[in-house]
Design an enzyme around this catalytic site. Structure first.
Site, short mmCIF file in Angstrom:
data_model
loop_
_atom_site.label_atom_id
_atom_site.label_comp_id
_atom_site.label_asym_id
_atom_site.label_seq_id
_atom_site.Cartn_x
_atom_site.Cartn_y
_atom_site.Cartn_z
N GLY A 171 -9.47 -49.87 41.17
CA GLY A 171 -9.77 -50.68 42.34
C GLY A 171 -10.52 -49.85 43.35
O GLY A 171 -10.47 -48.62 43.31
N GLN A 213 -10.40 -47.25 50.22
CA GLN A 213 -10.87 -47.51 51.58
C GLN A 213 -12.07 -46.64 51.89
O GLN A 213 -12.08 -45.46 51.55
CB GLN A 213 -9.77 -47.14 52.59
CG GLN A 213 -8.56 -48.01 52.56
CD GLN A 213 -7.39 -47.30 53.25
OE1 GLN A 213 -6.58 -46.66 52.60
NE2 GLN A 213 -7.33 -47.40 54.57
N ARG A 273 -6.37 -50.97 54.49
CA ARG A 273 -6.02 -51.28 53.10
C ARG A 273 -6.19 -52.77 52.84
O ARG A 273 -6.62 -53.18 51.77
CB ARG A 273 -4.59 -50.83 52.81
CG ARG A 273 -4.45 -49.30 52.84
CD ARG A 273 -3.02 -48.88 52.61
NE ARG A 273 -2.86 -47.44 52.66
CZ ARG A 273 -2.59 -46.75 53.77
NH1 ARG A 273 -2.47 -47.36 54.93
NH2 ARG A 273 -2.45 -45.43 53.72
N VAL A 292 -1.39 -52.16 48.10
CA VAL A 292 -0.45 -52.08 46.98
C VAL A 292 0.58 -53.21 46.99
O VAL A 292 0.96 -53.71 45.92
CB VAL A 292 0.20 -50.67 46.93
CG1 VAL A 292 1.18 -50.45 48.06
CG2 VAL A 292 0.88 -50.44 45.59
N SER A 310 3.87 -48.39 44.07
CA SER A 310 4.30 -47.10 44.64
C SER A 310 4.72 -47.29 46.10
O SER A 310 5.52 -46.50 46.61
CB SER A 310 3.18 -46.06 44.53
OG SER A 310 2.02 -46.52 45.20
N ASP A 355 4.11 -42.62 51.92
CA ASP A 355 4.30 -42.56 53.39
C ASP A 355 5.62 -41.86 53.72
O ASP A 355 5.71 -41.10 54.68
CB ASP A 355 4.32 -43.98 53.97
CG ASP A 355 3.24 -44.86 53.37
OD1 ASP A 355 2.30 -45.22 54.07
OD2 ASP A 355 3.33 -45.15 52.16
N ARG A 404 5.14 -38.28 53.36
CA ARG A 404 4.41 -37.75 54.53
C ARG A 404 5.36 -37.59 55.71
O ARG A 404 5.30 -36.60 56.45
CB ARG A 404 3.26 -38.71 54.89
CG ARG A 404 2.10 -38.63 53.91
CD ARG A 404 1.06 -39.72 54.15
NE ARG A 404 -0.10 -39.50 53.30
CZ ARG A 404 -0.95 -40.45 52.91
NH1 ARG A 404 -0.77 -41.70 53.29
NH2 ARG A 404 -1.99 -40.16 52.15
N HIS A 446 2.86 -50.90 52.88
CA HIS A 446 2.17 -49.61 52.78
C HIS A 446 0.85 -49.83 53.51
O HIS A 446 -0.13 -50.25 52.93
CB HIS A 446 1.94 -49.23 51.31
CG HIS A 446 0.97 -48.09 51.13
ND1 HIS A 446 1.17 -46.83 51.67
CD2 HIS A 446 -0.22 -48.01 50.48
CE1 HIS A 446 0.15 -46.05 51.35
NE2 HIS A 446 -0.71 -46.74 50.63
N THR A 448 -7.89 -40.05 49.37
CA THR A 448 -6.63 -39.31 49.27
C THR A 448 -6.15 -39.40 47.82
O THR A 448 -6.26 -40.47 47.23
CB THR A 448 -5.52 -39.90 50.17
OG1 THR A 448 -4.99 -41.08 49.57
CG2 THR A 448 -6.04 -40.24 51.55
N1 LIG Z 1 -0.69 -46.54 46.79
C1 LIG Z 1 -1.12 -45.46 47.44
O1 LIG Z 1 -0.33 -44.81 48.13
C2 LIG Z 1 -2.57 -45.07 47.31
C3 LIG Z 1 -3.01 -43.81 47.75
C4 LIG Z 1 -4.36 -43.49 47.61
C5 LIG Z 1 -5.24 -44.44 47.10
N2 LIG Z 1 -4.78 -45.65 46.68
C6 LIG Z 1 -5.64 -46.69 46.11
O2 LIG Z 1 -5.92 -46.39 44.74
C7 LIG Z 1 -7.13 -47.07 44.37
C8 LIG Z 1 -8.06 -46.11 43.66
O3 LIG Z 1 -8.55 -45.15 44.58
P1 LIG Z 1 -9.59 -44.04 44.11
O4 LIG Z 1 -9.79 -43.15 45.27
O5 LIG Z 1 -9.14 -43.49 42.81
O6 LIG Z 1 -10.90 -44.93 43.88
P2 LIG Z 1 -12.12 -44.56 42.91
O7 LIG Z 1 -13.24 -45.47 43.32
O8 LIG Z 1 -12.33 -43.10 42.86
O9 LIG Z 1 -11.60 -45.01 41.47
C9 LIG Z 1 -11.44 -46.33 41.08
C10 LIG Z 1 -11.68 -46.36 39.57
O10 LIG Z 1 -11.37 -47.66 39.09
C11 LIG Z 1 -12.31 -47.97 38.08
N3 LIG Z 1 -12.37 -49.42 37.91
C12 LIG Z 1 -12.85 -50.36 38.75
N4 LIG Z 1 -12.75 -51.58 38.20
C13 LIG Z 1 -12.17 -51.42 37.00
C14 LIG Z 1 -11.83 -52.31 35.95
N5 LIG Z 1 -12.02 -53.63 36.06
N6 LIG Z 1 -11.27 -51.78 34.84
C15 LIG Z 1 -11.08 -50.46 34.69
N7 LIG Z 1 -11.39 -49.56 35.65
C16 LIG Z 1 -11.95 -50.05 36.78
C17 LIG Z 1 -13.62 -47.38 38.59
O11 LIG Z 1 -14.57 -47.21 37.54
C18 LIG Z 1 -13.14 -46.06 39.19
O12 LIG Z 1 -13.19 -44.98 38.26
C19 LIG Z 1 -7.71 -47.64 45.68
O13 LIG Z 1 -7.40 -49.00 45.78
C20 LIG Z 1 -7.01 -46.82 46.74
O14 LIG Z 1 -6.95 -47.49 47.99
C21 LIG Z 1 -3.45 -45.96 46.76
#
Ligand SMILES: NC(=O)c1ccc[n+]([C@@H]2O[C@H](COP(=O)([O-])OP(=O)(O)OC[C@H]3O[C@@H](n4cnc5c(N)ncnc54)[C@H](O)[C@@H]3O)[C@@H](O)[C@H]2O)c1
Length: 315
Positions: A82, A85, A91, A125, A146, A151, A154, A178, A233
């Site tokens: 996905g 940000q 988010r 999330v 998650s 948080d 942190r 979150h 992050t």
């Molecule tokens: N829950 C948390 O605490 C937390 C913390 C940090 C980031 N995140 C979230 O995690 C997600 C990923 O962040 P990131 O920094 O790795 O982003 P990123 O852009 O680096 O990676 C996303 C990956 O998803 C892949 N992707 C997109 N659509 C897809 C599909 N249909 N099938 C398969 N793969 C697909 C992309 O090719 C890419 O490699 C974001 O939504 C971010 O906000 C969550």
């Protein structure tokens, strides 16, 4: 659908978060097989190779870029795919993009595997946990997010720094969304059983209100600060993913603030958000409705209604 392999994990999405989580999973030694899936196959293959080259210093396992057919027997499936940000985005701004990504991914998972535990990490999330639950047909205990595990880490880290004490001796939770409406539960925060304000005084800190506000704001703004400085992050969340998987695979029944579908938890039902929950081999075994002050309870209800509005918009 066959039996699951308890030593097999899948990571869907190999961007910053997926790759860092896969690395942390490799280091954990919890699994003997890990499948990486990304719509960018080269990225998944590159990460699989790079992470595999650390194996002579860790424990043997198979790590490879695969397809959905390869995850039919994975015991745990971690979904990080996905958009993340961008500077200035919240988010909740990610909702439309990522719900549509989930509409493509989740049915492909449940088509091949209906028995795994699905851990949602992509943001927002709480909304995506609800989305995954709806789209997958998985029972509520086996699809969770998650949530505020990161948080809460942190918060413990910052309190550990503030009080010059091991962050693992700090017991405190962030609950709710979150995101921007999350709540630090100060009313039960303690350091090894000593109420937080008393411990602060033992360490020479007396301006409780001011410190609590500052620390809660710092926790809430951590992601914004990191994203402004380095674009994303991923290490903190990678360690959170590793910790949650450890609780599942080792059937630890650890209490973690993961995001799951709520049932009359402080009056909140039918949405996913974070409250401490017992996590073990069956996923979420029970939520632990910790007591809240009147103010915290009010803030929790506001957090729930923020999420409910987004769900009403999307579904
Ligand atoms: N829950 C948390 O605490 C937390 C913390 C940090 C980031 N995140 C979230 O995690 C997600 C990923 O962040 P990131 O920094 O790795 O982003 P990123 O852009 O680096 O990676 C996303 C990956 O998803 C892949 N992707 C997109 N659509 C897809 C599909 N249909 N099938 C398969 N793969 C697909 C992309 O090719 C890419 O490699 C974001 O939504 C971010 O906000 C969550």
């Amino acid at each position: 659908m066959g039996t699951l392999n308890n030593r097999k994990v899948a990571v869907i999405g190999c961007g910053f978060v997926g790759a860092a989580s896969a690395f942390a999973i490799m280091e954990s030694g919890l699994f003997s097989e890990m499948v990486l899936i990304d719509m960018n196959k080269d990225k998944a293959e590159g990460e699989a190779l790079d992470i595999s080259h650390g194996l002579p210093f860790s424990k043997p396992m198979q790590i490879y870029a695969g397809d959905y057919k390869d995850i039919s027997d994975a015991a745990v499936i971690v979904v990080t795919a996905g958009a993340g940000q961008k500077p200035g985005e919240t988010r909740l701004d990610l909702v439309k993009k990522n719900v549509s990504i989930f509409k493509s991914i989740i049915p492909q998972i449940s088509e091949v595997n209906k028995d795994a535990i699905m851990l949602i990490v992509a943001n927002p999330v709480d909304i995506l946990t609800y989305t995954a639950w709806k789209l997958s047909g998985y029972p509520e205990n086996r699809v969770f997010g998650s949530g505020t595990t990161l948080d809460t880490a942190r918060l413990k880290y910052l309190l550990g720094q503030h009080l010059d004490v091991d962050s693992r001796s700090v017991h405190a939770f962030i609950v709710g969304e979150h995101g921007d409406s999350e709540i630090a539960v100060w009313s039960s925060a303690n350091v090894s059983g000593i109420p937080i304000n008393r411990f602060c005084e033992m360490r020479g800190h007396f301006h409780h209100e001011e410190a609590m506000q500052r620390i809660a704001e710092d926790v809430k703004n951590s992601a914004y600060e990191i994203i402004n400085k380095k674009g994303a992050t991923y290490y903190g969340i990678a360690m959170s993913v590793r910790r949650i998987l450890e609780a599942i695979i080792r059937d630890e029944k650890t209490i973690l603030p993961i995001s799951s579908i709520q049932h009359d938890n402080h009056g909140v039902s039918g949405i996913a958000f974070s409250m401490p929950a017992i996590v073990g081999k069956n996923g979420v075994e029970a939520t632990v409705p910790i007591s809240l002050s009147t103010e915290e309870e009010k803030a929790l209800k506001e957090s729930a209604s923020t999420l409910q509005k987004v769900i009403d918009d999307v579904f």
